[in-house]
Design a protein around this motif. Structure first.
Motif, PDB file in Angstrom:
ATOM      1  N   LYS A 115       0.823  -2.212  -7.506  1.00 13.65           N
ATOM      2  CA  LYS A 115      -0.083  -1.178  -7.995  1.00 13.65           C
ATOM      3  C   LYS A 115      -0.919  -1.709  -9.157  1.00 13.65           C
ATOM      4  O   LYS A 115      -2.145  -1.580  -9.163  1.00 13.65           O
ATOM      5  N   GLN A 116      -0.274  -2.314 -10.146  1.00 11.87           N
ATOM      6  CA  GLN A 116      -0.982  -2.837 -11.308  1.00 11.87           C
ATOM      7  C   GLN A 116      -1.938  -3.965 -10.915  1.00 11.87           C
ATOM      8  O   GLN A 116      -3.045  -4.069 -11.445  1.00 11.87           O
TER       9      GLN A 116
ATOM     10  N   GLU B 197       7.958   0.027   3.632  1.00  9.75           N
ATOM     11  CA  GLU B 197       7.389  -0.133   2.294  1.00  9.75           C
ATOM     12  C   GLU B 197       6.938  -1.566   2.024  1.00  9.75           C
ATOM     13  O   GLU B 197       5.851  -1.795   1.498  1.00  9.75           O
TER      14      GLU B 197
ATOM     15  N   ASP C 105       2.974  -2.709   1.502  1.00  6.89           N
ATOM     16  CA  ASP C 105       2.458  -3.367   0.304  1.00  6.89           C
ATOM     17  C   ASP C 105       1.762  -4.686   0.649  1.00  6.89           C
ATOM     18  O   ASP C 105       0.714  -5.011   0.093  1.00  6.89           O
TER      19      ASP C 105
ATOM     20  N   ALA D 143       3.503   1.611  -3.373  1.00  7.76           N
ATOM     21  CA  ALA D 143       4.850   2.008  -3.786  1.00  7.76           C
ATOM     22  C   ALA D 143       5.413   1.056  -4.841  1.00  7.76           C
ATOM     23  O   ALA D 143       6.116   1.476  -5.750  1.00  7.76           O
ATOM     24  N   ASN D 144       5.073  -0.201  -4.718  1.00  6.06           N
ATOM     25  CA  ASN D 144       5.569  -1.221  -5.640  1.00  6.06           C
ATOM     26  C   ASN D 144       4.714  -1.205  -6.906  1.00  6.06           C
ATOM     27  O   ASN D 144       3.494  -1.377  -6.851  1.00  6.06           O
ATOM     28  N   GLU D 145       5.338  -1.015  -8.070  1.00  3.76           N
ATOM     29  CA  GLU D 145       4.605  -0.897  -9.329  1.00  3.76           C
ATOM     30  C   GLU D 145       3.832  -2.169  -9.667  1.00  3.76           C
ATOM     31  O   GLU D 145       2.708  -2.108 -10.175  1.00  3.76           O
ATOM     32  N   GLN D 146       4.407  -3.332  -9.380  1.00  7.52           N
ATOM     33  CA  GLN D 146       3.711  -4.589  -9.661  1.00  7.52           C
ATOM     34  C   GLN D 146       2.458  -4.719  -8.798  1.00  7.52           C
ATOM     35  O   GLN D 146       1.398  -5.117  -9.291  1.00  7.52           O
TER      36      GLN D 146
END
Length: 162
Positions: free
Chosen positions: A95-96, A55, A59, A90-93
Motif C-alpha cells: 500500500k505504501q 491476497e 498484491d 491488503a499488504n501495508e508495505q
C-alpha cells in the motif's frame, strides 16, 4: 489476449514475454516510451484479475498493474489508478509503495507541465531540471518518493529515472 494464451496460465506460473526490446535498455526514452508489449490495457487486466486471486496473488498483480499504468501517456489517470490500487492493497508495505508510486507519477505530471511552461516562455526545450527553479517556473524540484529521481530526454521531456 492474456486469457487466451496457450498453455493456459495457472496459479503459481511466472509469465515472461520476450519482445526482444531488451536491446534498447540503455536508451530510457526509447525503451520505456516506445516499447512493444503491454500497456494500459494490461494494467487493467492485471487489476481486474487481482480481484479473483488470493491476497498474495492480488498484491503481486496490483504491483504489476501499477508499472503498466505508470508507462501510459495519461499521467492523471495513471496516478489516480495507482493511488486507488494502493488504497485497496491488503499488504501495508505494498500500500505504501503504491501510494509513493502514485505521488511519483503526480510529480512527473507536474514537472512536465512546468517544462512546457518553460519551453513556451523561453522558446527552447528544457535540458536541466534546475532551470525550472532558476527561471522561477517552480519553487523547487519535487522529490521522488522512491528516491530514483527524474531525467530529461533529448527532446526536453521529463521522464522517470529507473
Amino acid at each position: 489476449d492474456l486469457e487466451a494464451v496457450s498453455p493456459q496460465i495457472r496459479e503459481g506460473d511466472i509469465v515472461i514475454v520476450n519482445t526482444g526490446w531488451h536491446k534498447h535498455y540503455g536508451d530510457s526514452r526509447m525503451y520505456y516510451a516506445y516499447s512493444p508489449g503491454f500497456y494500459k490495457e494490461a494494467g487493467e487486466w492485471f487489476a481486474e484479475t487481482a480481484k479473483r486471486g488470493d491476497e498474495k496473488q492480488r498484491d503481486q498483480l496490483l504491483y504489476m498493474a501499477s508499472k503498466f499504468y505508470e508507462k501510459g501517456e495519461d499521467l492523471n489517470l495513471a496516478a489516480a489508478v495507482i493511488r486507488g490500487m494502493g488504497m485497496s492493497a491488503a499488504n501495508e508495505q505494498l500500500k505504501q509503495f503504491l501510494l509513493a508510486r502514485a505521488l511519483r507519477v503526480e510529480n512527473l505530471r507536474d514537472l512536465r507541465v512546468a517544462a512546457t511552461a518553460y519551453t513556451e516562455r523561453f522558446g527552447k526545450p528544457l535540458d536541466n531540471l534546475q532551470l525550472l527553479v532558476d527561471s522561477g517556473v517552480l519553487v523547487q524540484i519535487p522529490v521522488d518518493p522512491l528516491g530514483k529521481g527524474y531525467d530529461i530526454d533529448s527532446s526536453g521531456i521529463v521522464q522517470l529515472r529507473n
